[in-house]
Enzyme design. Sequence first.
Site, short mmCIF file in Angstrom:
data_model
loop_
_atom_site.label_atom_id
_atom_site.label_comp_id
_atom_site.label_asym_id
_atom_site.label_seq_id
_atom_site.Cartn_x
_atom_site.Cartn_y
_atom_site.Cartn_z
N GLY A 16 0.82 -1.42 0.01
CA GLY A 16 -0.14 0.06 0.11
C GLY A 16 0.61 1.27 -0.11
CB SER A 17 4.36 2.32 -0.59
OG SER A 17 4.72 1.83 -1.80
CG ASN A 18 2.39 3.08 -5.68
OD1 ASN A 18 2.91 3.83 -6.55
ND2 ASN A 18 3.08 1.87 -5.91
NE ARG A 92 -8.04 -12.76 -8.23
CZ ARG A 92 -8.31 -13.80 -8.44
NH1 ARG A 92 -7.29 -14.51 -7.68
NH2 ARG A 92 -9.00 -14.62 -9.06
CG ASN A 108 -1.32 -1.78 -13.14
OD1 ASN A 108 -1.15 -1.88 -12.21
ND2 ASN A 108 -0.46 -2.43 -14.02
CG HIS A 110 4.54 -3.11 -14.88
ND1 HIS A 110 4.51 -4.30 -14.36
CD2 HIS A 110 5.54 -3.22 -15.50
CE1 HIS A 110 5.15 -5.26 -14.41
NE2 HIS A 110 6.26 -4.62 -15.25
CB THR A 142 -6.08 -2.92 -22.59
OG1 THR A 142 -4.53 -3.11 -22.46
CG2 THR A 142 -6.28 -1.31 -22.98
CD GLU A 144 -2.14 -8.61 -25.28
OE1 GLU A 144 -0.92 -8.92 -25.41
OE2 GLU A 144 -2.71 -7.76 -25.82
CG ASP A 146 2.15 -5.67 -16.51
OD1 ASP A 146 1.29 -5.15 -15.91
OD2 ASP A 146 2.88 -6.35 -16.20
C1 GRF Z 1 4.50 -1.40 -7.05
O1 GRF Z 1 5.89 -1.79 -7.40
C2 GRF Z 1 3.73 -1.37 -8.23
O2 GRF Z 1 4.44 -0.92 -9.28
C3 GRF Z 1 3.54 -2.93 -8.43
O3 GRF Z 1 3.33 -3.31 -7.38
C4 GRF Z 1 3.74 -2.78 -6.14
C5 GRF Z 1 2.87 -2.17 -5.31
O4 GRF Z 1 3.54 -1.46 -4.28
N1 GRF Z 1 2.38 -3.12 -9.25
P1 GRF Z 1 2.46 -0.84 -3.00
O5 GRF Z 1 1.49 -2.00 -2.47
O6 GRF Z 1 2.01 0.25 -3.57
O7 GRF Z 1 3.63 -0.57 -1.99
#
Ligand code: GRF
Length: 217
Positions: A16-18, A92, A108, A110, A142, A144, A146
């Site tokens: 959950g850092s994002n 998922r 998303n 990535h 989408t 597919e 990433d």
């Molecule tokens: C991040 O590196 C993101 O790019 C990837 O999963 C990780 C999630 O990190 N899809 P967090 O849970 O947001 O810390």
Amino acid sequence: MKDRGCRIAVLGSGRGSNFEALATAANADWRIVAVGSDRRDVPLLAKATRRGIPSFCREPAAYPDREAHDAALAAALKAYAPDLVLLAGYLRLLGPAMLEPWAGRLLNIHPSLLPAWPGLHTHERVLAAGDREHGATVHFVTPELDCGPRIIQGRLTVHPGENASILAARVLALEHYIYPTAVGWYAGNRLKLEQDRAILDGRPLIDPVVIEETACV
Ligand code: GRF
């Protein structure tokens, strides 16, 4: 979008850092109204609770198949009427029950410079391949994995002798900068998906906007 700005839902499976970076960056144009997960007892859900943001969990094991799980997730999300859904470490693949209602409203993040290195373990693969550059990408989702139209990338130079965990931390710092940036564009009506292309400020993004590490840390 509603009167009080863009309503955002975040889906994730772990740390959950994002989410934290996004919740911290929220402003008058947008706010996080719900957090969802496919896993119980993950830090993401605790972080949402600490911020007073409603959260929910839909575990796949409680449903007969992927379609039913996707439908349950979509129904839970709909209760919060999000304008935009953000995947942030959601582990998922999503099917039509999730993709169709939020087509063009699902992003998303990535941890690689897509199209390089879709999938997992990107930092290890970058190091094994000897890549000189690495980073993170925000893209429209989408079907597919990433592969959707790219919006923004954070890019760094790989230093000699660097290991995967150092690289992961540097990439994560880029993520925490580029995801709120992309959301701000969307909430400000600057970004949309049209005919499978990301459009920013009225122009198709042939290549994503690239922000160098030096400019954002
Ligand atoms: C991040 O590196 C993101 O790019 C990837 O999963 C990780 C999630 O990190 N899809 P967090 O849970 O947001 O810390």
